[in-house]
Design a protein around this motif. Structure first.
Motif, PDB file in Angstrom:
ATOM      1  N   LEU A 326       0.858  -1.352   0.123  1.00  0.00           N
ATOM      2  CA  LEU A 326       0.110   0.038   0.021  1.00  0.00           C
ATOM      3  C   LEU A 326       0.835   1.388   0.036  1.00  0.00           C
ATOM      4  N   SER A 327       2.071   1.283   0.473  1.00  0.00           N
ATOM      5  CA  SER A 327       2.779   2.270   0.548  1.00  0.00           C
ATOM      6  C   SER A 327       3.608   2.491  -0.999  1.00  0.00           C
ATOM      7  N   ARG A 330       1.183   4.598  -4.416  1.00  0.00           N
ATOM      8  CA  ARG A 330       0.661   6.022  -4.166  1.00  0.00           C
ATOM      9  C   ARG A 330       1.658   6.821  -5.364  1.00  0.00           C
ATOM     10  N   GLN A 335      -3.626   7.708  -3.476  1.00  0.00           N
ATOM     11  CA  GLN A 335      -3.007   6.675  -2.619  1.00  0.00           C
ATOM     12  C   GLN A 335      -4.362   5.659  -2.319  1.00  0.00           C
ATOM     13  N   ARG A 337      -4.248   3.591  -0.005  1.00  0.00           N
ATOM     14  CA  ARG A 337      -4.276   3.414   1.267  1.00  0.00           C
ATOM     15  C   ARG A 337      -5.335   4.532   1.680  1.00  0.00           C
ATOM     16  N   GLU A 341      -8.803   4.306   3.906  1.00  0.00           N
ATOM     17  CA  GLU A 341      -8.859   4.956   5.146  1.00  0.00           C
ATOM     18  C   GLU A 341     -10.281   5.843   5.253  1.00  0.00           C
ATOM     19  N   PHE A 409      -4.972  -3.924   3.810  1.00  0.00           N
ATOM     20  CA  PHE A 409      -5.246  -2.718   4.550  1.00  0.00           C
ATOM     21  C   PHE A 409      -5.637  -3.206   5.974  1.00  0.00           C
ATOM     22  N   GLU A 412      -2.664  -4.123   8.316  1.00  0.00           N
ATOM     23  CA  GLU A 412      -2.125  -2.765   8.832  1.00  0.00           C
ATOM     24  C   GLU A 412      -3.011  -2.160  10.128  1.00  0.00           C
ATOM     25  N   ARG A 413      -4.442  -2.286   9.819  1.00  0.00           N
ATOM     26  CA  ARG A 413      -5.211  -1.426  10.857  1.00  0.00           C
ATOM     27  C   ARG A 413      -5.371  -2.356  12.171  1.00  0.00           C
TER      28      ARG A 413
END
Length: 775
Positions: A326-327, A330, A335, A337, A341, A409, A412-413
């Protein structure tokens, strides 16, 4: 994914020379991966230049070269999409955003919107179309494209408004009406200040117009509903991440993710078709890592455009690391992510918790029962996630799916928002629940138990639907050394595996069971699990020599347990026949019968009699074979045993009856077996019956009936060499009917299948097929 006709012929011509894939790659300048993908059917539309290189590398001439080219052309034609009926047109509207990248891969959706517009033109009331989908699916791009293409069909053009539904403060209906009035040309000084008066003026003006009104990025139904009015000839297209099920909409269009070929096409549209064509394998890998999400593909393409010195493979390698994916996705203010979000932070606490914990689910989908293990109030949370398109609705009722990038994602969360101790506790609870329920359901198939048929059918549905989840739980338990749970599940799966699942699954399950039993120091269970593993290897995986090695390990650890020893010789008998030792197979079969009889285990004795009959038939002792098999069937009927076991014994008996010339009696046995399998919905068993019936009918000269049976069995054939035999027999039937092309294609497909198995019988069949193809 199955192979294509083009892939099958490519494999055949390569094997005929013979050449390895690596050698053919060197000859043609193509990559091994490209050749492998074509042979496996993953690439269905090879370019003409690729086909020409293959023709040269394979030394194809004349009719063969022409046929090979035609197969490639047929693949391209079948995968091509029809062009949209109407050409794009530019709508002169100051509110409509420009098209920055040509819409790619959305031909079907564009056609649907075109139909909606045509219906609106003749409708007597307002037409509303809701376009919904997950973050990054390209809903806005589709709506903008529709505005430019279809706006001129409406007398008053196209009006576009971003409702900013994902912002912290979405547009209120009043502010939205104000902006729409300006789009209709109303002077600022004429717009009422009062909210109701403003909406009334908007409604009156909309009723007097025929427009394509695009309300983009809607938050919910209350935001949209005041902006609708009875307006014949107008089409309102509402896009939203939410499904807006409460909105009275004439049309609904779910925008999903792009398949791989269209994902690659979109990547080419952004990064350049020449660049993608130069690295086709890397482009496919990159597109797959983007998961078919247009936003991710757009970002990936933009990153490549901004870095001309990068190869596509380099970017794909970066995305291969899930923790960085996800980084990497972008580019400027775009992005993936960030898109996720926005939706995530609008969830209720319960739905957000469930979304995070989806990272703990091993498989690609889940049920409400599984979700309830993760959080309290799972039903409401699931519906909220589905409405927000953060979960997909599976084609199987009651199940939900999660996109790959959304799962990344969620990981990550989970790390950011939850206590690690809580995560471990929830993960353990989920794993143990999956293993426990899978074990309990598998035990329903134990022929020694007295569970109802209804319970067994329900258990079978659960095991099939949750396969990837309980299999993932098993893998985690193996890694964590939870030997008791692993062994319990493997032991329970014995009878279920007889008619369900594929070889790779059972090789893994029973292999794990054997290792767990060994770690626990249980020699009886170790021998038992090794027996089941040997069965999976010879019967389903087509690896009898590996099976023989495992069988010898089982024999080496035998303890003083008569039933386990009997099963060992039972499986050993079948293996010895597969490796070409029929006399030894008969001896072991007799020994298995003796031991089961000595132990008083009637189920095992009847099965062993049935198998011994097959072994005797293979050495020409057909009369004795029928005698021992009829004895087993009679004993089974006398005690009223399980229908599935009876069906298997009837099929084996039918084989020897047919060999003895008793065709009608053989067909009666098969009819009874099929009726029992149909009663319990055992599709693999039905296929096995029809396979055997097709052979009996074919040998009896009833060719048309045989073809129907064999075709019906082909797709569901489960045992390792059955598909090969069915296709070879169908090829013979095609020869008899003068269908030369069909016979050739069937033989090529069968020959390709032969590569998967290592048995003397299959090797013999492969030689016969190759001879028929080249003769």
């Amino acid at each position: 994914m199955g192979t294509s006709a083009f892939g099958d012929f490519l494999r055949f011509y390569r094997s005929r020379i013979p050449l390895t894939q690596e050698e053919l790659a060197e000859r043609t300048g193509l990559s091994m991966r490209a050749i492998s993908d074509m042979e496996r059917g993953r690439t269905l539309t090879p370019q003409l230049r690729t086909v020409q290189l293959l023709i040269s590398g394979l030394d194809l001439k004349g009719d063969e070269a022409a046929e090979f080219t035609a197969l490639a052309r047929a693949g391209r034609m079948s995968s091509a999409e029809e062009k949209p009926e109407f050409p794009s047109s530019v709508v002169m509207s100051h509110s409509l955003p420009p098209v920055l990248v040509e819409l790619t891969g959305r031909e079907a959706e564009r056609e649907q919107l075109t139909r909606f517009a045509a219906e609106a033109a003749s409708a007597s009331h307002l037409q509303v179309a809701v376009v919904h989908g997950p973050p990054g699916a390209g809903k806005t791009a589709l709506a903008v494209d529709a505005g430019h293409r279809l706006g001129t069909r409406f007398a008053d053009g196209c009006v576009f408004l971003d409702l900013r539904g994902m912002d912290a403060e979405p547009l209120t209906p009043e502010r939205a009406a104000h902006r729409l009035l300006r789009s209709f040309g109303v002077d600022e000084r004429q717009i009422p200040a009062d909210r109701d008066d403003k909406l009334s003026l908007y409604h009156s003006l909309l009723r007097d117009r025929a427009v394509l009104l695009v309300l983009d990025n809607a938050a919910n139904e209350p935001q949209v509903r005041p902006l609708l009015a009875s307006s014949p000839g107008t089409l309102v297209v509402v896009t939203s991440r939410n499904t807006l099920t409460g909105l009275d909409a004439r049309h609904r269009l779910a925008v999903g993710l792009l398949p791989l070929d269209r994902s690659v096409a979109l990547l080419g549209a952004v990064a350049g078709e020449d660049r993608v064509a130069a690295e086709p394998e890397a482009a496919s890998r990159l597109a797959a890592l983007c998961g078919g999400m247009p936003l991710a593909l757009l970002i990936a393409g933009n990153r490549l455009t901004g870095r001309p010195q990068w190869t596509i493979a380099h970017l794909a390698d970066q995305l291969a690391d899930e923790r960085r994916r996800l980084s990497v996705l972008r580019a400027g203010d775009l992005q993936v992510r960030a898109a996720f979000e926005i939706s995530y932070h609008q969830l209720s606490p319960g739905a957000a918790t469930l979304f995070r914990r989806l990272a703990l689910v091993p498989g690609p989908d889940l049920s409400a029962d599984l979700a309830a293990v993760l959080v309290d109030g799972a039903d409401e949370a699931l519906e909220e996630l589905a409405d927000a398109n953060l979960l997909g609705i599976s084609e199987t009722p009651g199940r939900y799916t999660c996109h790959d990038l959304l799962r990344v994602f969620a990981v990550e969360r989970l790390e950011l928002d939850e206590d690690p101790d809580v995560v471990r506790e929830v993960g353990t609870r989920l794993r143990h629940w999956l293993l426990s329920v899978a074990t309990r359901n598998a035990r329903m198939f134990d022929h020694d138990a007295a569970d109802s048929v209804r319970d067994r059918e329900s258990a079978g549905r659960w095991l099939a639907l949750e396969l990837e989840n309980w299999r993932g739980a098993l893998r985690s338990a193996v890694e964590l050394g939870e030997h008791e749970q692993v062994l319990a599940l493997a032991k329970a799966m014995h009878w279920y595996s007889d008619m369900h699942g594929v070889g790779e699954l059972w090789r893994e399950v029973f292999g794990a069971g054997a290792e767990a039993a060994k770690a626990l120091g249980n020699t009886r269970d170790t021998a038992e699990q090794l027996n089941y593993l040997s069965w999976a290897l010879y019967a389903l995986c087509g690896q009898p020599h590996d099976a023989l090695h495992v069988h010898e390990r089982a024999a080496a650890v035998l303890v003083d347990d008569t039933v386990t020893e009997a099963w060992t010789w039972y499986y050993g008998s079948a293996i010895r026949r597969r490796v070409g030792e029929p006399e030894k197979a008969v001896w072991l079969g007799r020994r298995a019968v003796e031991l089961f009889e000595q132990a008083g285990y009637l189920i095992g004795e009847n099965l062993a009699l049935s198998l011994l009959g097959l072994m005797l038939g293979s050495v020409g002792s057909v009369d004795e074979a029928i005698e021992v098999q009829e004895r087993g069937v009679m004993q089974h009927r006398k005690v009223g045993g399980d229908d599935g076991l009876l069906s298997m014994m009837l099929i084996r008996l039918a084989t020897n009856l047919a060999a003895a010339g008793e065709v009608l009696a053989s067909l009666e046995m098969l009819d009874e077996a099929e009726s029992l399998f149909l009663r319990h919905g055992t599709t693999a068993g039905v296929a096995r019956v029809r396979h055997n019936r097709g052979i009996v009918l074919m040998d009896a000269g009833r060719l048309d009936e045989a073809k129907v049976q064999l075709l019906s069995a082909l797709d569901e054939a489960r045992l390792s060499d059955h598909r090969i035999e069915i296709m070879a027999r169908l090829a013979e039937l095609a020869d008899a009917a003068g269908e030369v092309g069909e016979a050739r294609e069937l033989r090529v497909r069968a020959l390709a299948e032969c590569d998967r198995y290592d048995t003397p019988a299959v090797r013999g069949t492969a030689s016969e097929l190759a001879a028929a193809l080249t003769g």
